[in-house]
Design a protein around this motif. Structure first.
Motif, mmCIF file in Angstrom:
data_model
loop_
_atom_site.group_PDB
_atom_site.id
_atom_site.type_symbol
_atom_site.label_atom_id
_atom_site.label_comp_id
_atom_site.label_asym_id
_atom_site.label_seq_id
_atom_site.Cartn_x
_atom_site.Cartn_y
_atom_site.Cartn_z
ATOM 1 N N LYS A 1 1.297 -34.164 4.293
ATOM 2 C CA LYS A 1 0.612 -33.843 5.546
ATOM 3 C C LYS A 1 1.010 -32.467 6.066
ATOM 4 C CE LYS A 1 -0.321 -38.549 7.166
ATOM 5 N NZ LYS A 1 -0.122 -39.537 8.249
ATOM 6 N N ASP A 2 2.304 -32.113 5.932
ATOM 7 C CA ASP A 2 2.730 -30.811 6.440
ATOM 8 C C ASP A 2 2.141 -29.671 5.612
ATOM 9 O OD1 ASP A 2 4.232 -31.556 4.253
ATOM 10 O OD2 ASP A 2 6.159 -30.886 5.057
ATOM 11 N N LEU A 3 1.980 -29.877 4.293
ATOM 12 C CA LEU A 3 1.369 -28.863 3.449
ATOM 13 C C LEU A 3 -0.112 -28.697 3.800
ATOM 14 C CD1 LEU A 3 1.456 -26.888 1.075
ATOM 15 C CD2 LEU A 3 0.953 -28.821 -0.448
ATOM 16 N N ALA A 4 -0.801 -29.820 3.972
ATOM 17 C CA ALA A 4 -2.220 -29.769 4.328
ATOM 18 C C ALA A 4 -2.409 -29.070 5.669
ATOM 19 C CB ALA A 4 -2.804 -31.175 4.368
ATOM 20 N N ARG A 5 -1.545 -29.377 6.627
ATOM 21 C CA ARG A 5 -1.671 -28.776 7.960
ATOM 22 C C ARG A 5 -1.486 -27.262 7.911
ATOM 23 N NH1 ARG A 5 1.984 -31.473 10.077
ATOM 24 N NH2 ARG A 5 3.684 -29.966 9.947
ATOM 25 N N GLU A 6 -0.416 -26.818 7.237
ATOM 26 C CA GLU A 6 -0.163 -25.377 7.163
ATOM 27 C C GLU A 6 -1.240 -24.657 6.348
ATOM 28 O OE1 GLU A 6 1.917 -23.903 8.961
ATOM 29 O OE2 GLU A 6 3.086 -25.618 9.647
ATOM 30 N N ALA A 7 -1.709 -25.298 5.270
ATOM 31 C CA ALA A 7 -2.747 -24.685 4.441
ATOM 32 C C ALA A 7 -4.039 -24.525 5.229
ATOM 33 C CB ALA A 7 -2.977 -25.531 3.192
ATOM 34 N N LEU A 8 -4.380 -25.524 6.033
ATOM 35 C CA LEU A 8 -5.601 -25.421 6.839
ATOM 36 C C LEU A 8 -5.449 -24.345 7.907
ATOM 37 C CD1 LEU A 8 -6.665 -29.165 7.200
ATOM 38 C CD2 LEU A 8 -7.977 -27.330 6.134
ATOM 39 N N ASN A 9 -4.238 -24.191 8.466
ATOM 40 C CA ASN A 9 -4.001 -23.112 9.426
ATOM 41 C C ASN A 9 -4.296 -21.763 8.787
ATOM 42 O OD1 ASN A 9 -3.183 -24.900 11.411
ATOM 43 N ND2 ASN A 9 -0.994 -24.633 11.031
ATOM 44 N N VAL A 10 -3.755 -21.559 7.574
ATOM 45 C CA VAL A 10 -3.963 -20.294 6.873
ATOM 46 C C VAL A 10 -5.446 -20.120 6.518
ATOM 47 C CG1 VAL A 10 -3.472 -19.011 4.749
ATOM 48 C CG2 VAL A 10 -1.622 -20.226 5.941
ATOM 49 N N PHE A 11 -6.057 -21.189 6.026
ATOM 50 C CA PHE A 11 -7.455 -21.126 5.598
ATOM 51 C C PHE A 11 -8.371 -20.690 6.732
ATOM 52 C CE2 PHE A 11 -11.562 -23.397 5.241
ATOM 53 C CZ PHE A 11 -12.057 -22.795 4.093
ATOM 54 N N PHE A 12 -8.247 -21.325 7.895
ATOM 55 C CA PHE A 12 -9.125 -20.963 9.010
ATOM 56 C C PHE A 12 -8.752 -19.585 9.577
ATOM 57 C CE2 PHE A 12 -10.166 -25.530 9.039
ATOM 58 C CZ PHE A 12 -11.545 -25.442 9.147
ATOM 59 N N GLN A 13 -7.470 -19.206 9.459
ATOM 60 C CA GLN A 13 -7.064 -17.866 9.876
ATOM 61 C C GLN A 13 -7.721 -16.813 8.981
ATOM 62 O OE1 GLN A 13 -2.867 -17.153 9.535
ATOM 63 N NE2 GLN A 13 -2.927 -15.253 10.701
ATOM 64 N N VAL A 14 -7.751 -17.094 7.673
ATOM 65 C CA VAL A 14 -8.399 -16.179 6.733
ATOM 66 C C VAL A 14 -9.890 -16.047 7.066
ATOM 67 C CG1 VAL A 14 -9.107 -15.886 4.314
ATOM 68 C CG2 VAL A 14 -6.750 -16.539 4.852
ATOM 69 N N ARG A 15 -10.554 -17.166 7.325
ATOM 70 C CA ARG A 15 -11.987 -17.129 7.624
ATOM 71 C C ARG A 15 -12.290 -16.343 8.901
ATOM 72 N NH1 ARG A 15 -16.046 -20.015 5.558
ATOM 73 N NH2 ARG A 15 -17.022 -20.160 7.619
ATOM 74 N N ASP A 16 -11.317 -16.272 9.813
ATOM 75 C CA ASP A 16 -11.549 -15.582 11.087
ATOM 76 C C ASP A 16 -11.278 -14.085 11.015
ATOM 77 O OD1 ASP A 16 -12.350 -17.869 12.378
ATOM 78 O OD2 ASP A 16 -10.383 -18.339 13.218
ATOM 79 N N VAL A 17 -10.783 -13.604 9.889
ATOM 80 C CA VAL A 17 -10.480 -12.171 9.767
ATOM 81 C C VAL A 17 -11.782 -11.373 9.815
ATOM 82 C CG1 VAL A 17 -9.635 -10.371 8.205
ATOM 83 C CG2 VAL A 17 -8.337 -12.494 8.501
ATOM 84 N N PRO A 18 -11.914 -10.453 10.757
ATOM 85 C CA PRO A 18 -13.155 -9.665 10.847
ATOM 86 C C PRO A 18 -13.281 -8.712 9.658
ATOM 87 C CG PRO A 18 -11.511 -8.886 12.438
ATOM 88 C CD PRO A 18 -10.958 -10.126 11.822
ATOM 89 N N GLY A 19 -14.510 -8.548 9.192
ATOM 90 C CA GLY A 19 -14.772 -7.618 8.106
ATOM 91 C C GLY A 19 -14.684 -8.215 6.723
ATOM 92 N N LEU A 20 -14.432 -9.529 6.645
ATOM 93 C CA LEU A 20 -14.325 -10.186 5.345
ATOM 94 C C LEU A 20 -15.693 -10.224 4.671
ATOM 95 C CD1 LEU A 20 -11.708 -11.391 4.157
ATOM 96 C CD2 LEU A 20 -12.549 -13.651 4.791
ATOM 97 N N LYS A 21 -15.771 -9.782 3.426
ATOM 98 C CA LYS A 21 -17.047 -9.733 2.713
ATOM 99 C C LYS A 21 -17.520 -11.129 2.337
ATOM 100 C CE LYS A 21 -19.400 -7.454 -1.138
ATOM 101 N NZ LYS A 21 -19.273 -6.533 -2.283
ATOM 102 N N LYS A 22 -16.609 -11.961 1.818
ATOM 103 C CA LYS A 22 -16.964 -13.344 1.460
ATOM 104 C C LYS A 22 -15.917 -14.298 2.015
ATOM 105 C CE LYS A 22 -17.874 -16.625 -2.230
ATOM 106 N NZ LYS A 22 -17.241 -17.691 -1.408
ATOM 107 N N LYS A 23 -16.290 -15.036 3.036
ATOM 108 C CA LYS A 23 -15.365 -16.002 3.606
ATOM 109 C C LYS A 23 -15.146 -17.159 2.635
ATOM 110 C CE LYS A 23 -16.550 -15.181 8.459
ATOM 111 N NZ LYS A 23 -16.936 -15.822 9.737
ATOM 112 N N PRO A 24 -13.903 -17.600 2.445
ATOM 113 C CA PRO A 24 -13.676 -18.756 1.579
ATOM 114 C C PRO A 24 -14.328 -19.999 2.163
ATOM 115 C CG PRO A 24 -11.672 -18.206 2.790
ATOM 116 C CD PRO A 24 -12.654 -17.104 3.061
ATOM 117 N N ALA A 25 -14.903 -20.822 1.276
ATOM 118 C CA ALA A 25 -15.595 -22.037 1.713
ATOM 119 C C ALA A 25 -14.814 -23.266 1.241
ATOM 120 C CB ALA A 25 -17.018 -22.046 1.170
#
Length: 281
Positions: A199-223
């Motif tokens: 659960k702790d790995l999933a939680r931290e990974a999702l934090n990073v994942f949504f943080q990556v998607r919110d980065v402005p200027g990203l050409k292809k957001k991870p899905a």
């Protein structure tokens, strides 16, 4: 006939369930849009399984013509056989190659037909299928025969929104846009695919994942598909959750980022942002 709903491996929103069942009831093609990696293609597999129907897949390319979904006349083979004196040449039906829609029309039971990535083809491609999808029949000029569907198939059409589709085509479809999953839905998707994940790995990974998607200027957001691939690698590497934890105001390049970032521009963007964050710190 059973309706469509979420399964253990495919988490569908209530809106998507309603859209699928409405399209089946109305006997109209279901046009599904959404950014790549949100499960549009997989949806057809899940619908076929839920309805207990065989699936016929037609993956569209930039060179695909609508006629290929109905049939093609192999004139080259007939010419060659004629030169060789093959008796098959006297029956033109021997040189008619059935397409995916013909297979669906001739099937003894109702099928689910996936027309995948319709927007990849020429703009005329959708219009060229209007009559056939409406009337559920088409005419074979070479044999002078009309092929009529024995059972109206459930048609699911996907689009990545790469180009606008014709209004006449859109009017004949039931439309649904798959919105990108929110945090709660994504947690359910992760749990469905990896029930044993920490659960702790999933939680931290999702934090990073949504943080990556919110980065402005990203050409292809991870899905979603990129997230699931990344999580699988993190689990195989037995990655400690602490390595993913970072200051929310800082941008860092995530470990094994090749599963999330799919082009060099986005990697360079993260490298610059990480450098500026360290410098600012």
């Amino acid at each position: 006939m059973a309706g469509f709903k979420s399964t253990e491996k495919y988490i569908a929103t209530r809106d998507l369930e309603v859209a699928v069942n409405a399209a089946v009831t109305l006997q109209r093609p279901l046009l599904v849009k959404g950014e790549p990696g949100t499960g549009k293609t997989v949806l057809a597999h899940e619908v076929a399984a839920a309805l207990n129907r065989p699936l016929i897949e037609w993956h569209v390319k930039s060179t695909t013509k609508a006629q290929q979904g109905l049939y093609e006349y192999d004139a080259v083979s007939r010419l060659r056989d004629g030169q060789l004196g093959d008796p098959r040449v006297h029956d033109i039906g021997n040189y008619i190659v059935r397409g995916k829609l013909w297979d669906a029309f001739e099937a003894e039971e109702q099928t689910v037909v996936l027309i995948d990535e319709v927007d990849k083809a020429d703009i005329e491609f959708p219009n060229d299928l209007l009559l056939e999808l409406d009337r559920m029949q088409f005419f074979v000029y070479e044999t002078r025969k009309t092929i009529v569907a024995k059972n109206r198939p459930v048609v699911i059409i996907t689009s990545n929104n790469e180009k606008e589709l014709p209004d006449a085509f859109l009017r004949r479809c039931f439309f649904h846009y798959i919105r990108f999953p929110d945090r709660e839905t994504m947690e359910r998707i992760v749990q469905a695919h990896y029930p044993d994940i920490r659960k702790d790995l999933a939680r931290e990974a999702l934090n990073v994942f949504f943080q990556v998607r919110d980065v402005p200027g990203l050409k292809k957001k991870p899905a979603t598909s990129e997230l699931l691939d990344w999580l699988k690698l993190l689990m195989v590497e037995d990655m400690p959750p602490e390595t993913l934890r970072s200051n929310e105001k800082q941008v860092v390049i995530p470990p094994l980022h090749g599963a999330l970032l799919k082009n060099e521009q986005d990697v360079h963007l993260f490298e610059r942002l990480a450098f500026l964050a360290r410098r600012g710190g």
